[in-house]
Motif scaffolding. Structure first.
Motif, PDB file in Angstrom:
ATOM      1  N   ALA A 210       0.636  -1.193   0.007  1.00  9.16           N
ATOM      2  CA  ALA A 210       0.170   0.223   0.313  1.00  9.16           C
ATOM      3  C   ALA A 210       0.949   1.304  -0.249  1.00  9.16           C
ATOM      4  O   ALA A 210       0.526   2.722  -0.387  1.00  9.16           O
ATOM      5  N   TYR A 211       2.246   1.134   0.464  1.00  5.15           N
ATOM      6  CA  TYR A 211       2.497   2.190   0.576  1.00  5.15           C
ATOM      7  C   TYR A 211       3.841   2.175  -0.236  1.00  5.15           C
ATOM      8  O   TYR A 211       5.231   3.482  -0.155  1.00  5.15           O
ATOM      9  N   THR A 212       3.946   2.050  -1.410  1.00  5.49           N
ATOM     10  CA  THR A 212       5.655   2.131  -2.353  1.00  5.49           C
ATOM     11  C   THR A 212       5.675   3.490  -2.656  1.00  5.49           C
ATOM     12  O   THR A 212       6.636   3.571  -3.103  1.00  5.49           O
ATOM     13  N   GLU A 213       4.545   4.043  -2.766  1.00  2.00           N
ATOM     14  CA  GLU A 213       4.544   5.619  -3.170  1.00  2.00           C
ATOM     15  C   GLU A 213       5.155   6.371  -2.522  1.00  2.00           C
ATOM     16  O   GLU A 213       5.026   7.821  -2.875  1.00  2.00           O
ATOM     17  N   MET A 214       5.315   6.251  -1.324  1.00  2.00           N
ATOM     18  CA  MET A 214       5.259   7.171  -0.410  1.00  2.00           C
ATOM     19  C   MET A 214       6.859   7.216   0.106  1.00  2.00           C
ATOM     20  O   MET A 214       7.174   6.387   1.020  1.00  2.00           O
ATOM     21  N   GLY A 215       7.478   6.999  -0.810  1.00  2.00           N
ATOM     22  CA  GLY A 215       9.005   7.106  -0.498  1.00  2.00           C
ATOM     23  C   GLY A 215       9.690   8.611  -0.753  1.00  2.00           C
ATOM     24  O   GLY A 215       9.256   9.325  -1.601  1.00  2.00           O
ATOM     25  N   TYR A 216      10.098   8.928   0.174  1.00  2.00           N
ATOM     26  CA  TYR A 216      11.756  10.076   0.393  1.00  2.00           C
ATOM     27  C   TYR A 216      12.839   9.803   0.117  1.00  2.00           C
ATOM     28  O   TYR A 216      13.313   9.390   0.057  1.00  2.00           O
ATOM     29  N   ASP A 217      13.086  11.483  -0.276  1.00  2.00           N
ATOM     30  CA  ASP A 217      14.507  11.518  -0.812  1.00  2.00           C
ATOM     31  C   ASP A 217      15.400  10.750  -2.113  1.00  2.00           C
ATOM     32  O   ASP A 217      16.076  10.405  -1.926  1.00  2.00           O
ATOM     33  N   GLY A 218      13.963  10.949  -2.756  1.00  5.25           N
ATOM     34  CA  GLY A 218      14.226  10.137  -3.997  1.00  5.25           C
ATOM     35  C   GLY A 218      14.503   7.858  -3.775  1.00  5.25           C
ATOM     36  O   GLY A 218      15.035   7.910  -5.073  1.00  5.25           O
ATOM     37  N   TYR A 219      13.736   8.168  -2.802  1.00  2.14           N
ATOM     38  CA  TYR A 219      14.203   6.495  -2.865  1.00  2.14           C
ATOM     39  C   TYR A 219      12.451   5.772  -3.280  1.00  2.14           C
ATOM     40  O   TYR A 219      11.611   6.827  -3.379  1.00  2.14           O
ATOM     41  N   ARG A 220      13.076   5.150  -4.173  1.00  3.83           N
ATOM     42  CA  ARG A 220      11.650   4.938  -5.178  1.00  3.83           C
ATOM     43  C   ARG A 220      11.885   3.099  -4.039  1.00  3.83           C
ATOM     44  O   ARG A 220      11.841   2.168  -4.715  1.00  3.83           O
ATOM     45  N   PRO A 221      10.637   2.472  -3.533  1.00  7.25           N
ATOM     46  CA  PRO A 221      10.137   1.317  -2.689  1.00  7.25           C
ATOM     47  C   PRO A 221       9.589   0.176  -3.842  1.00  7.25           C
ATOM     48  O   PRO A 221       8.707   0.439  -4.875  1.00  7.25           O
ATOM     49  N   MET A 222      10.548  -0.737  -4.205  1.00  6.13           N
ATOM     50  CA  MET A 222      10.210  -2.044  -4.571  1.00  6.13           C
ATOM     51  C   MET A 222       8.947  -3.258  -4.343  1.00  6.13           C
ATOM     52  O   MET A 222       8.433  -3.026  -3.320  1.00  6.13           O
ATOM     53  N   SER A 223       8.366  -3.453  -5.608  1.00  8.43           N
ATOM     54  CA  SER A 223       7.887  -4.220  -5.739  1.00  8.43           C
ATOM     55  C   SER A 223       8.014  -5.809  -5.154  1.00  8.43           C
ATOM     56  O   SER A 223       8.906  -6.302  -5.954  1.00  8.43           O
ATOM     57  N   PHE A 224       7.247  -6.719  -4.515  1.00  5.42           N
ATOM     58  CA  PHE A 224       7.615  -7.915  -4.589  1.00  5.42           C
ATOM     59  C   PHE A 224       7.795  -8.954  -5.737  1.00  5.42           C
ATOM     60  O   PHE A 224       8.588  -9.638  -5.695  1.00  5.42           O
ATOM     61  N   LEU A 225       7.068  -8.144  -6.552  1.00  2.80           N
ATOM     62  CA  LEU A 225       6.743  -8.416  -7.994  1.00  2.80           C
ATOM     63  C   LEU A 225       8.296  -8.943  -8.680  1.00  2.80           C
ATOM     64  O   LEU A 225       8.389  -8.589 -10.074  1.00  2.80           O
ATOM     65  N   GLU A 226       8.862  -8.148  -8.040  1.00  2.00           N
ATOM     66  CA  GLU A 226       9.678  -7.520  -9.061  1.00  2.00           C
ATOM     67  C   GLU A 226      11.241  -8.719  -8.831  1.00  2.00           C
ATOM     68  O   GLU A 226      12.263  -9.275  -9.663  1.00  2.00           O
ATOM     69  N   VAL A 227      10.666  -9.514  -7.653  1.00  2.00           N
ATOM     70  CA  VAL A 227      11.749 -10.296  -7.628  1.00  2.00           C
ATOM     71  C   VAL A 227      11.699 -11.598  -8.158  1.00  2.00           C
ATOM     72  O   VAL A 227      10.659 -12.285  -8.184  1.00  2.00           O
ATOM     73  N   GLU A 228      12.667 -12.424  -8.330  1.00  2.00           N
ATOM     74  CA  GLU A 228      12.376 -13.953  -9.584  1.00  2.00           C
ATOM     75  C   GLU A 228      11.596 -14.881  -8.378  1.00  2.00           C
ATOM     76  O   GLU A 228      11.928 -14.817  -7.093  1.00  2.00           O
ATOM     77  N   GLY A 229      10.748 -15.376  -9.306  1.00  2.00           N
ATOM     78  CA  GLY A 229       9.857 -16.115  -8.433  1.00  2.00           C
ATOM     79  C   GLY A 229       8.906 -15.860  -8.269  1.00  2.00           C
ATOM     80  O   GLY A 229       8.332 -17.092  -6.987  1.00  2.00           O
ATOM     81  N   SER A 230       8.975 -14.862  -7.334  1.00  2.00           N
ATOM     82  CA  SER A 230       7.296 -13.812  -6.187  1.00  2.00           C
ATOM     83  C   SER A 230       5.759 -14.500  -7.318  1.00  2.00           C
ATOM     84  O   SER A 230       5.203 -15.044  -6.763  1.00  2.00           O
ATOM     85  N   ARG A 231       6.388 -14.587  -8.424  1.00  2.00           N
ATOM     86  CA  ARG A 231       4.721 -14.765  -9.391  1.00  2.00           C
ATOM     87  C   ARG A 231       4.657 -16.097  -8.962  1.00  2.00           C
ATOM     88  O   ARG A 231       2.664 -16.484  -8.958  1.00  2.00           O
TER      89      ARG A 231
END
Ligand SMILES: Cc1ncc(COP(=O)(O)O)c(C=O)c1O
Length: 390
Positions: A210-231
């Protein structure tokens, strides 16, 4: 003759409401005329961007939108979610099978247990956490096993500490990064470890993003689905609520493994009739505009975060500067429990916060502040707390 009305066991067995004492003190303070500053709720005070509101007004006047929507969401909405995931996380999703709309992510989180938890099933839930994960389990007869999030482990779950017999019985694991209430963020290594654990013990991973878009100082949180095998093992819950200041609109989505998304959609189609299509059309516009409309709120929250954290530290309190979310997770001063510290802040500073143990036993020793009030009020919070003898 009056009926003998009995609530269901699941309602009667709900854990005690830890916020009752805070509510009582809040009411008493208001009755005394105290000018309370409420940092208790995680609900954006910034209005929804006007471009989104205009789309709703436009959509509301179309008769086609006055009929029942599809419970899984309009094709166009699901396509716009897939497009947003592609642009934002470089994750490709099939909108037909790997995306389902939610009436806010809370609805989907609760219904995940309807779809996948049978009586007696074990569900692994981080503690402290957003309470709907374990309430969903309990309402469906499952058994929660709480995995503590400790400061010394970056508030990440220590999966090696889960006894093997519990891990073998586990059906689901709930994780959430950026995290409510600790404001901790994940890096790739913890998500990779989660995928490994899920494969080892055949556990479904539910990631609340829910909070991936509220990152500060240029930090962009990742989605779990970016990781291999997650799907292969997981489903991710997301929401337009916090990202676009749309908590009242009730619109979110779950994405990922098609069997998990399909199972959730099946439960939903038997229980709800989806989101008002005009709200979905407004959601499409929000996702289309994306960062253009998120960046101004991010700047506001970042500035508020700095004011609050600097002010709390100057008052002698210990807290990290969060890289994401609109929460600040503050350690209680020596000798005070979460309940004591929350009560002291309310009674002596007129500041409402949430006791950490309200999110689970492992939250004891902390208090959660939000930055959902304007910066002048946050400066005043710091000033008032400085005057309290801690
Ligand atoms: C971690 C987390 N997940 C999910 C939600 C629910 O958000 P919504 O139902 O508005 O999408 C919240 C709301 O506070 C939250 O903090």
């Amino acid at each position: 003759m009056s009926l003998s009305i009995k609530k269901s066991k699941r309602i009667n067995e709900l854990p005690p409401y830890l916020f009752a004492e805070i509510d009582r003190r809040k009411r008493a303070a208001l009755a005394r005329g105290v000018d309370l500053i409420d940092l208790g709720i995680g609900d954006p005070d910034i209005p929804t961007p006007s471009a989104i509101v205009e789309k709703l007004l436009e959509g509301a006047s179309k008769p086609v939108n006055h009929r029942y929507p599809n419970s899984s969401g309009m094709t166009e909405f699901r396509e716009s979610v897939a497009k947003w995931y592609q642009n934002r996380f470089n994750v490709s999703l099939d909108p037909g099978q790997e995306v389902v709309s939610l009436i806010g992510s809370k609805e989907g989180i609760g219904n995940m247990a309807v779809a996948f938890v049978d009586p007696g099933d074990v569900v692994l839930v981080s503690s402290p956490c957003y309470p709907v994960y374990h309430i969903g389990t309990a309402f469906n007869g499952g058994k929660n096993y709480f995995v503590p999030l400790k400061k010394e482990n970056n508030f990440w779950p220590d999966l090696d500490a889960i006894p093997a017999d519990i891990a073998k019985q586990a059906k689901l694991l709930w994780i959430n990064y950026p995290n409510n209430p600790t404001a901790a963020v994940a890096d790739k290594s913890i998500f990779e470890r989660v995928v490994e654990f899920a494969n080892q013990y055949n556990v479904i991973v539910c990631h609340d993003a829910a909070y991936t878009e509220m990152g500060y100082d240029g930090y962009r949180p990742m989605s779990f689905l970016e990781v291999e095998g997650s799907r292969e093992v997981g489903i991710e819950f997301h929401s337009l609520s916090k990202t676009f200041n749309m908590t009242g609109w009730r619109i979110g989505m779950a994405v990922g493994n098609p069997e998990l998304v399909g199972g959730l959609a099946q439960a939903k189609s038997n229980l709800d009739s989806g989101i008002f299509q005009a709200v979905q059309e407004a959601g499409i516009e929000a996702l289309r505009l994306g960062d253009q409309i998120v960046e101004p709120s991010r700047k506001i929250y970042q500035e508020r975060r700095d004011i609050l954290v600097d002010g709390l530290r100057a008052a002698g309190l210990e807290c990290e500067k969060p890289r994401a979310t609109f929460y600040v997770w503050v350690s209680c001063p020596k000798g005070l429990s979460s309940a004591d510290f929350t009560a002291k802040l309310l009674d002596e500073a007129g500041v409402v916060t949430t006791p950490g143990n309200g999110f689970g036993d492992a939250g004891e020793g902390f208090v959660r502040f939000t930055v959902c009030v304007d910066k002048e009020r946050l400066r005043e919070v710091a000033e008032r707390i400085r005057r309290v003898k801690l």
